[in-house]
Design a protein around this motif. Sequence first.
Motif, mmCIF file in Angstrom:
data_model
loop_
_atom_site.group_PDB
_atom_site.id
_atom_site.type_symbol
_atom_site.label_atom_id
_atom_site.label_comp_id
_atom_site.label_asym_id
_atom_site.label_seq_id
_atom_site.Cartn_x
_atom_site.Cartn_y
_atom_site.Cartn_z
ATOM 1 N N ILE A 35 -11.378 9.420 -9.269
ATOM 2 C CA ILE A 35 -11.063 8.795 -10.553
ATOM 3 C C ILE A 35 -11.736 7.441 -10.611
ATOM 4 C CG2 ILE A 35 -9.188 7.891 -11.974
ATOM 5 C CD1 ILE A 35 -7.713 10.170 -9.952
ATOM 6 N N PRO A 36 -12.838 7.382 -11.249
ATOM 7 C CA PRO A 36 -13.618 6.145 -11.249
ATOM 8 C C PRO A 36 -12.875 4.977 -11.886
ATOM 9 C CG PRO A 36 -14.626 7.835 -12.654
ATOM 10 C CD PRO A 36 -13.512 8.482 -11.953
ATOM 11 N N GLU A 37 -11.981 5.289 -12.821
ATOM 12 C CA GLU A 37 -11.283 4.202 -13.513
ATOM 13 C C GLU A 37 -9.957 3.881 -12.849
ATOM 14 O OE1 GLU A 37 -12.613 2.480 -15.776
ATOM 15 O OE2 GLU A 37 -14.236 3.720 -16.586
ATOM 16 N N LYS A 38 -9.882 4.049 -11.544
ATOM 17 C CA LYS A 38 -8.614 3.834 -10.854
ATOM 18 C C LYS A 38 -8.052 2.445 -11.121
ATOM 19 C CE LYS A 38 -6.499 3.005 -6.448
ATOM 20 N NZ LYS A 38 -6.627 2.752 -5.031
ATOM 21 N N ASN A 39 -8.921 1.444 -11.066
ATOM 22 C CA ASN A 39 -8.421 0.085 -11.209
ATOM 23 C C ASN A 39 -7.839 -0.177 -12.592
ATOM 24 O OD1 ASN A 39 -8.789 -0.867 -8.653
ATOM 25 N ND2 ASN A 39 -10.959 -1.307 -9.009
ATOM 26 N N LEU A 40 -8.457 0.449 -13.578
ATOM 27 C CA LEU A 40 -7.890 0.306 -14.917
ATOM 28 C C LEU A 40 -6.483 0.912 -14.959
ATOM 29 C CD1 LEU A 40 -8.093 -0.275 -17.977
ATOM 30 C CD2 LEU A 40 -9.047 2.013 -18.223
ATOM 31 N N MET A 41 -6.373 2.094 -14.356
ATOM 32 C CA MET A 41 -5.063 2.753 -14.357
ATOM 33 C C MET A 41 -4.046 1.930 -13.584
ATOM 34 S SD MET A 41 -5.853 6.747 -13.958
ATOM 35 C CE MET A 41 -6.824 7.632 -15.153
ATOM 36 N N LEU A 42 -4.469 1.409 -12.447
ATOM 37 C CA LEU A 42 -3.559 0.610 -11.633
ATOM 38 C C LEU A 42 -3.106 -0.630 -12.394
ATOM 39 C CD1 LEU A 42 -2.284 0.571 -8.871
ATOM 40 C CD2 LEU A 42 -4.256 -0.666 -8.016
ATOM 41 N N ILE B 200 0.847 -1.191 0.000
ATOM 42 C CA ILE B 200 0.000 0.000 0.000
ATOM 43 C C ILE B 200 0.878 1.234 0.000
ATOM 44 C CG2 ILE B 200 -1.948 -1.159 1.091
ATOM 45 C CD1 ILE B 200 -1.227 0.387 3.614
ATOM 46 N N PRO B 201 0.400 2.300 -0.641
ATOM 47 C CA PRO B 201 1.231 3.476 -0.883
ATOM 48 C C PRO B 201 1.862 4.050 0.380
ATOM 49 C CG PRO B 201 -0.816 3.668 -2.074
ATOM 50 C CD PRO B 201 -0.920 2.440 -1.246
ATOM 51 N N VAL B 202 1.130 4.041 1.504
ATOM 52 C CA VAL B 202 1.701 4.638 2.712
ATOM 53 C C VAL B 202 2.990 3.935 3.083
ATOM 54 C CG1 VAL B 202 1.301 5.151 5.115
ATOM 55 C CG2 VAL B 202 -0.581 5.269 3.497
ATOM 56 N N LEU C 63 -4.115 6.650 -6.027
ATOM 57 C CA LEU C 63 -5.198 7.402 -6.667
ATOM 58 C C LEU C 63 -6.475 7.260 -5.845
ATOM 59 C CD1 LEU C 63 -4.763 6.439 -10.427
ATOM 60 C CD2 LEU C 63 -4.461 8.695 -9.439
ATOM 61 N N ASP C 64 -7.268 8.300 -5.881
ATOM 62 C CA ASP C 64 -8.503 8.272 -5.102
ATOM 63 C C ASP C 64 -9.659 7.766 -5.976
ATOM 64 O OD1 ASP C 64 -10.553 8.588 -3.453
ATOM 65 O OD2 ASP C 64 -10.240 10.726 -3.038
ATOM 66 N N GLU C 65 -10.234 6.703 -5.535
ATOM 67 C CA GLU C 65 -11.252 6.074 -6.371
ATOM 68 C C GLU C 65 -12.489 6.957 -6.550
ATOM 69 O OE1 GLU C 65 -12.462 1.406 -7.021
ATOM 70 O OE2 GLU C 65 -11.326 2.073 -5.292
ATOM 71 N N ALA D 164 5.809 4.644 -9.974
ATOM 72 C CA ALA D 164 4.594 4.736 -10.767
ATOM 73 C C ALA D 164 3.475 3.918 -10.129
ATOM 74 C CB ALA D 164 4.867 4.229 -12.183
ATOM 75 N N TYR D 165 3.832 2.718 -9.701
ATOM 76 C CA TYR D 165 2.819 1.878 -9.078
ATOM 77 C C TYR D 165 2.306 2.519 -7.780
ATOM 78 C CZ TYR D 165 0.610 -1.862 -6.522
ATOM 79 O OH TYR D 165 -0.281 -2.594 -5.787
ATOM 80 N N GLY D 166 3.237 3.019 -6.977
ATOM 81 C CA GLY D 166 2.843 3.628 -5.710
ATOM 82 C C GLY D 166 1.889 4.788 -5.936
#
Lengths: 205, 838
Positions: free
Chosen positions: B455-462, B135-137, B450-452, B443-445
């Motif tokens: 950004i509704p398509e967060k999972n696509l971006m991830l 997780i990013p933190v 990203l805040d879901e 980039a992954y972090g």
Amino acid sequence: MGSTNSTLLKIPNVEVLMQETGLKLVAEENCLNVSPAHIIRLHDRFKALDKEGRGHLCPHDFGAIKELAMNPIGDRIIGAFFSPGKETVDFHTFVKILAHFRPVDKDRPKEPNSPEPINSRSNKLKFAFQLYDQDKDGKISRDELLQVLRAMLGMQVTDEQLESIADRTIQEADLDRDDTISFEEFRKSLEKINIDHKMSIRFLR
Amino acid sequence: MAFLQQFALLLALLIIFSTSCKTAMLEVDSAEVGLNYSLKSSATENISTSTNDSTGGHGSSTITTLPIVIWKWHHVETPYLVALWILTCWLCKLVAELNHNITSVIPESGLLIMMGFILGGIVWGADKAQTFKLIPVNFFYYLLPQIVLDASYCMPNKLFFSNLGAILVHAVIGTCWNAGTVGIALWGCYEGGAMGNLNIGLLQFLLFGALMSAVDPVAVIAVFEEVHVNEVLYILVFGESLLNDGVTVVLYNVFDAFVSLGGPKINAAEIIKGIISFFVVSFGGSFLGVVFAVLISMLTRVTKNVQVIEAGFIIVLGYLSYLTAEMLSLSAILSITFCGVCCQKYITANMDEKSVTTLRYVLKVMANGSETMIFVFLGLSAIDQNIWVWNTGFILLTILFIVIFRFMGVFFLNWLLNQSRLIPIDLTDQFVMGYGGLRGAVAYGLAASLDEKKIPEKNLMLGTTLIVVYFTVILQGITMKPLVQWLKVKKATQSDLTLNGKMNNRVFEHVLTAMEDICGRMGDNWWTRHWNYFEDKYVCWLLMTSDARKHKDPIFGVFHKLNLEDAKKYVNEGESKGSLAFIRNYDNASVDFKKQLALEYADIMPDIMNDMSEYDFGIDNVPVTSVMKNPLPSVSLNVHELDRKSMLNDLSAHHLLDQHLYKSRRDNRPTYSRSHYNTSENPDEMQEIFQRTMRSRLESFKSAKMGVNPAKKLSKHPKKDSTHKPNGKPADPHRTHPYGDEDFEFSADSASSSEIAGHFPRRNTNAPGAGVDNPTANNMAVAPSQTAQGRLPWTPTNLRHLAPLRMSTRSTDSFAMADASVDDEAPEEKSGSHHTRL
């Protein structure tokens, strides 16, 4: 180009100089920087240094450059402009000395009849060598090395350390074990160093 | 055999891993928080919920009888899992490194990601859920800082600053270019209908472009180091990727703010604010880093008394610089980067050599450790159903655009830079730079944070980010090395560390600045020189201890380092030929050592060896030991020029030296102390030792000249007391001895008392000298050639560099010249030393 031509008239033997040094006289339009011609610029500088307008420079003219006074081996470098026995340097020699520091250019066509350009590796090295070799016997003795080291290291190290550094330096380069560094040995010891990079000034390109 | 070993390791790994999985399952069952269970912080949250209903906790449940042992899993759960995971990841690295045939083809980072796939598969098999993920933190607060600190601290300083302009251009302009173009191009394609129906606007695309522009150097740098590419290319890629991470985060934050603001509210004023914020955040962060660097450097001036934790200060303060920048919403990565780069020189000079080595190694351990974890977890993250929103158009176009625009940016910027560079960056280098644009953990972090809601398509971006990371790290990583070799990228010139080189470099610098002065123009050297002047005068005064200031000159540093190297060679030589135990127990061992050498050299220079047995060369081992531990520059001054290898050399030299040379003096001391490594000797005493050593040496030499054999006493002679009293020394070595060194005392003694003659072979007498000089040399400011010129009639093969080897006729040393018979031998020696030289 009228102004250029009028300046040209004042500089003696311009063509010879250009050929010898490879310095540009007229600005070449290369993509971004339109640099004023080297020789004209150097001539201006020469005139500025030559305050009394004698057409040649004396050691004290160089001494007037105050940054040069800060340079620990400044006097040696000034000395390199004057060939032995001479007290003056004219513009021709001045430019030729400076031309040592022109970067080596690969793309410029090499003329077969000119044997070695003045900014070649070995000429650059020769220039450096003579800074050490003050008595001009073709060898760097331990004392000569010590003097340079002392000038550069200053008060940071003790005399003993300085001497041992000098000893070791000589030992490193000294191949024929005569306790001095000849030019050949000097060149060998710096074989791996990229002299073209280290002894070139960008604005002379 | 190797296979067996590999297999056993794999087995061990699996066992450990399955335990951790099982424990995790236990946890999952009991607390029923499966999904967001991750490495550290969420686990901590977890524990607070789970301890409430757990029975193993402390004192919550009433006990009926006194338990002898109880199962207290929940007590240790979080740290236990963390430790287990660290262990697992590191074992992965171990397994990955086992077979060099594989690592030479696939870069380590790629292998680790694949390991992560396997582990993720196991987790999936056990839990049917993504139990662990990065997780990013955790990534940004616990894993990233040490990597950046290590990279910046080990940055070749001079190279970095001399190429700073190019690096900045690539890092700032290049990153902005990548972010902007990738975002806009993707948006264009989306508008063109290449991706189907997605809920993404231009701003989101730009945000995605920003996070995709973080270049990860790990794999590329590993290849570069292996192939030894030229240093300009190296520093450009290394420096760029380091600064680029910082710039990316800043850019990401700016775009994130724009996204939160929402499209309609953005006007010219907001955009200008965004640009200003970009510069304030990046330069503010860098400035904060410099401030912390100054703080650290000043602190290390006064940490001499707490040497044990000295190195810790740098790590803690570095971390604080990161957190402080984060707190002020400045760029944390840039802050810690500049902190590391700037303080490096001063702390290396200020701190004890041991602390410097410690710091380097601790940083390396931490950085490599977390790097390993990051890559394993990157692979592990693949096993998550939620993030896999497949959109072929989006993914393929992303990969295409990041590669294309990276190349375009690199070529264009390099073309710009080449206009004014003395040494232009050539085309192959540019190509490798472009190809080296691997995307990594940053980039992954960023994608993961990203805040879901926004950004509704967060999972696509991830998911896309992960694919891009896998694609670049594995595919480009694998092809990198063949490409570098195929393109014949200019290799780094293997430059040995020589005094000549160093000294002439200095001369060249002076010459160049002088020429610039004469030409009356401000060139590159003008800045260097003025900075050097300023640094000498003010910065060093502020940041360096006076001791360090005295010896900071790089020429001297090289001298010191060369001597250290020789010392190491000497020790190695000694070990291969015999033993260096003579230093501790010189009665016999030295003879052995010499004998063995004599055997070896007998065929080369028989005459010398004969002579050797005739004459007492006294201290032939001494000069080297005195070279070895010339204590004055106890700090190695220009470590930034060390590569890791020579660092290792230094360390092993130290190790060897410690082991072999100084035990004798430590023998009577307590060997363990909680807060000090080693106590230093009283200088007066050392002076005393020095004087006596010289005297005894002189005596043994005199007696050698006169043909009197100095005696060797095995028992303590009564006369000893009288020889020592004039010096005001305690006579009995068994009493409380100032040096705690009984052997030494004895030796001085035996050498100086020459009454009992001719009992022992002559050669033995040189040994006491060796023993005596050793502690002395430790305290002598005088460099070796002073004390030891010409005392080495011959040297072991490797020791050709040794300063004392001045056997020419012009040698000022009287020893070599003193005896006529030595003169006879001189030519022989010359040829001998020539021989060894070749």
